[in-house]
Scaffold this active site. Sequence first.
Site, mmCIF file in Angstrom:
data_model
loop_
_atom_site.group_PDB
_atom_site.id
_atom_site.type_symbol
_atom_site.label_atom_id
_atom_site.label_comp_id
_atom_site.label_asym_id
_atom_site.label_seq_id
_atom_site.Cartn_x
_atom_site.Cartn_y
_atom_site.Cartn_z
ATOM 1 N N GLU A 11 26.358 82.984 55.083
ATOM 2 C CA GLU A 11 27.054 83.229 53.750
ATOM 3 C C GLU A 11 26.735 82.037 52.782
ATOM 4 O O GLU A 11 27.364 80.902 53.417
ATOM 5 C CB GLU A 11 28.517 83.568 53.931
ATOM 6 N N LYS A 42 33.150 75.530 64.662
ATOM 7 C CA LYS A 42 33.163 73.977 64.110
ATOM 8 C C LYS A 42 33.764 74.177 62.568
ATOM 9 O O LYS A 42 32.861 74.765 61.834
ATOM 10 C CB LYS A 42 31.848 73.170 64.102
ATOM 11 N N GLU A 71 23.424 74.953 42.125
ATOM 12 C CA GLU A 71 24.909 74.984 42.312
ATOM 13 C C GLU A 71 25.502 73.821 42.102
ATOM 14 O O GLU A 71 25.028 72.711 42.897
ATOM 15 C CB GLU A 71 25.050 75.642 43.841
ATOM 16 N N CYS A 128 32.783 79.505 46.191
ATOM 17 C CA CYS A 128 31.540 79.801 46.020
ATOM 18 C C CYS A 128 31.636 81.034 44.920
ATOM 19 O O CYS A 128 30.258 81.329 44.734
ATOM 20 C CB CYS A 128 31.060 80.446 47.394
HETATM 21 P P1 NDP Z 1 27.712 72.633 54.078
HETATM 22 O O1 NDP Z 1 26.256 73.547 54.223
HETATM 23 O O2 NDP Z 1 27.203 71.281 53.921
HETATM 24 O O3 NDP Z 1 28.475 72.702 55.305
HETATM 25 C C1 NDP Z 1 28.853 73.893 55.992
HETATM 26 C C2 NDP Z 1 29.312 73.674 57.291
HETATM 27 O O4 NDP Z 1 27.886 73.446 58.020
HETATM 28 C C3 NDP Z 1 30.181 72.311 57.585
HETATM 29 O O5 NDP Z 1 30.886 72.575 58.700
HETATM 30 C C4 NDP Z 1 28.773 71.399 57.881
HETATM 31 O O6 NDP Z 1 29.435 70.285 58.715
HETATM 32 C C5 NDP Z 1 28.072 72.444 58.764
HETATM 33 N N1 NDP Z 1 26.603 71.925 59.006
HETATM 34 C C6 NDP Z 1 26.056 70.806 58.151
HETATM 35 N N2 NDP Z 1 24.763 70.710 58.781
HETATM 36 C C7 NDP Z 1 24.740 71.507 59.749
HETATM 37 C C8 NDP Z 1 23.559 71.644 60.916
HETATM 38 N N3 NDP Z 1 22.349 71.149 60.841
HETATM 39 N N4 NDP Z 1 23.734 72.583 61.771
HETATM 40 C C9 NDP Z 1 24.988 73.117 61.935
HETATM 41 N N5 NDP Z 1 25.995 73.148 61.202
HETATM 42 C C10 NDP Z 1 25.707 72.182 60.116
HETATM 43 O O7 NDP Z 1 28.388 73.440 52.782
HETATM 44 P P2 NDP Z 1 29.780 72.568 52.342
HETATM 45 O O8 NDP Z 1 30.824 72.385 53.400
HETATM 46 O O9 NDP Z 1 29.584 71.348 51.438
HETATM 47 O O10 NDP Z 1 30.311 74.013 51.581
HETATM 48 C C11 NDP Z 1 30.081 74.072 50.372
HETATM 49 C C12 NDP Z 1 28.890 75.377 50.438
HETATM 50 O O11 NDP Z 1 29.399 76.392 50.900
HETATM 51 C C13 NDP Z 1 28.597 75.605 48.956
HETATM 52 O O12 NDP Z 1 27.367 75.884 48.895
HETATM 53 C C14 NDP Z 1 29.261 76.929 48.670
HETATM 54 O O13 NDP Z 1 28.764 78.051 47.866
HETATM 55 C C15 NDP Z 1 29.079 77.418 50.259
HETATM 56 N N6 NDP Z 1 30.100 78.547 50.282
HETATM 57 C C16 NDP Z 1 29.597 79.945 50.537
HETATM 58 C C17 NDP Z 1 30.353 80.799 50.738
HETATM 59 C C18 NDP Z 1 30.115 82.312 50.739
HETATM 60 O O14 NDP Z 1 30.836 83.208 51.327
HETATM 61 N N7 NDP Z 1 28.893 82.644 50.595
HETATM 62 C C19 NDP Z 1 32.020 80.780 50.791
HETATM 63 C C20 NDP Z 1 32.448 79.247 50.739
HETATM 64 C C21 NDP Z 1 31.496 78.383 50.364
HETATM 65 P P3 NDP Z 1 29.646 68.837 57.888
HETATM 66 O O15 NDP Z 1 30.920 69.303 57.060
HETATM 67 O O16 NDP Z 1 29.928 67.903 59.085
HETATM 68 O O17 NDP Z 1 28.597 68.527 57.086
#
Ligand code: NDP
Length: 480
Positions: free
Chosen positions: A248, A173, A384, A282
């Site tokens: 991650e 997803k 963050e 990130c």
């Molecule tokens: P989110 O945690 O909001 O979402 C990440 C993904 O998880 C999306 O596809 C989201 O869907 C989905 N999601 C949300 N809630 C659930 C749940 N309960 N169960 C399963 N899936 C769920 O992150 P963001 O999309 O806002 O991305 C930004 C974040 O990602 C920042 O904190 C950044 O630091 C981190 N990041 C970390 C990286 C790393 O390598 N460590 C690299 C890049 C980003 P939906 O969008 O529909 O909510």
Amino acid sequence: MQKILNYINGELVEPVSGKYLDNYNPAEGKVYSLVPDSATADVNNAVEAAQQSFEAWATMPVEKRSATLQKIADLIDRDLDKLALAESIDQGKPVKLAKAVDIPRASSNMRFFATGAIHFASEAHVTGNEAVNYTLRTPVGVAGCISPWNLPLYLFTWKIAPALAAGCTVVAKPSELTPMTAYLFSQLCMEAGLPKGVLNIVHGLGPKAGQAIIEHPGVPAISFTGGTVTGKKIAATAAPMFKKLSLELGGKNPNIVFADCSFEQAVRTSVQSSFFNQGEICLCGSRIFVERSLYDRFVTEFVKLTQELVVGDPLEEMTRVGALVSEAHMNKVLSYIELAKEEGGKIVTGGKQVKLSGHCANGYFVEPTVITGLNEQCRTNQEEIFGPIVTIMPFNTEDEVIGYANSTPYGLSATLWTENLTQAHRVAARVKSGIIWINCWLFRDLRTPFGGMKQSGVGREGGWEALRFFTEAKNVCIKL
Ligand code: NDP
């Protein structure tokens, strides 16, 4: 209006409910396509397809699996311009950046793991001349891969490529905020002849479609990239089900500048590492610590270069800072600027929403913002923000700056600038981050582990580790 479709069992299909969500172009603040609002029924169909295709994919000669994945990489390369444009419109990033970084790295992910799987081996030991013990690794089953919106196709492929290469089938997803490149990717998979059901892409909301993947008993391994709060929820669901888990998560990365650094290089790269992709990476360095004797000179030059960054239409060649991904995210970023002021910070440059004219008049643009005068413990320096905001603070000693660097709950990446080799290695060893860059930023070698310490994640992946994650190990012992 264009409708994005789910990719299930080799076909592009509507969500079972027939319901769709709006997909915005953040540079225009306008809906430009519709994304499936998938739910448990869609995820169940996807998992069933992945389970049915698992045996054939897992036992297929690895060279054949690899060839299919490399074909997909070839098609990504062929469609570079189209994918970069789609990612820019979907996410708000400058198209130049999508073309130079995101899409080429997506193709590298596919190629790296496709070729890596051919050379993947496991250990064997002769035990006291009495027995041979070897490790048998088999793909774990259906993998659930969930990716965020900031580097959409890059991080999507970072999850699915090792899973597919290791012989798992996948239910994935992408973020519902940036679904377009994953949709185009599903079309490339069909063109490349990926067997049906091997990869299934379910679009929709995290708490609904994402949660259904995490909860599904037929998905024994979860690879997630996203925020720390979401990571906690995912761990809370998956851990009692004893699923394999790779998380991650977020970061609040220190960028440490010692007085003996190569100044030009340090300041130029620091501007990039602060504002690349609107600060929505990130790995961006959001807290800059500068040795006191260099502090004033550094701030002056940093601010000058920041003010030269063109904030504008992501489709324009000159643009360096595009739109933030959504109105909600822009408001969150702006609220942190207000918080920084309340905490006593001085906005040295930026600090406001940018109002453009023409077709970007309603877009979500924020000025690259530099804040000084804060201490390391305040919320602005602990939480963050994930936007074009950076704080700069002076320090006096090495011990002091290591304390600052390690003072947050995060530990994803850090950057050091110094010409003193001994100091560089000493500090790198003491800063608690999964990746340390010395005199550079964002270089990646996919063979090394990737991921964070502390609340930035668990299950660092890279090279063999990522392939191993998607397998189960068994010890087989043969008596000689
Ligand atoms: P989110 O945690 O909001 O979402 C990440 C993904 O998880 C999306 O596809 C989201 O869907 C989905 N999601 C949300 N809630 C659930 C749940 N309960 N169960 C399963 N899936 C769920 O992150 P963001 O999309 O806002 O991305 C930004 C974040 O990602 C920042 O904190 C950044 O630091 C981190 N990041 C970390 C990286 C790393 O390598 N460590 C690299 C890049 C980003 P939906 O969008 O529909 O909510």
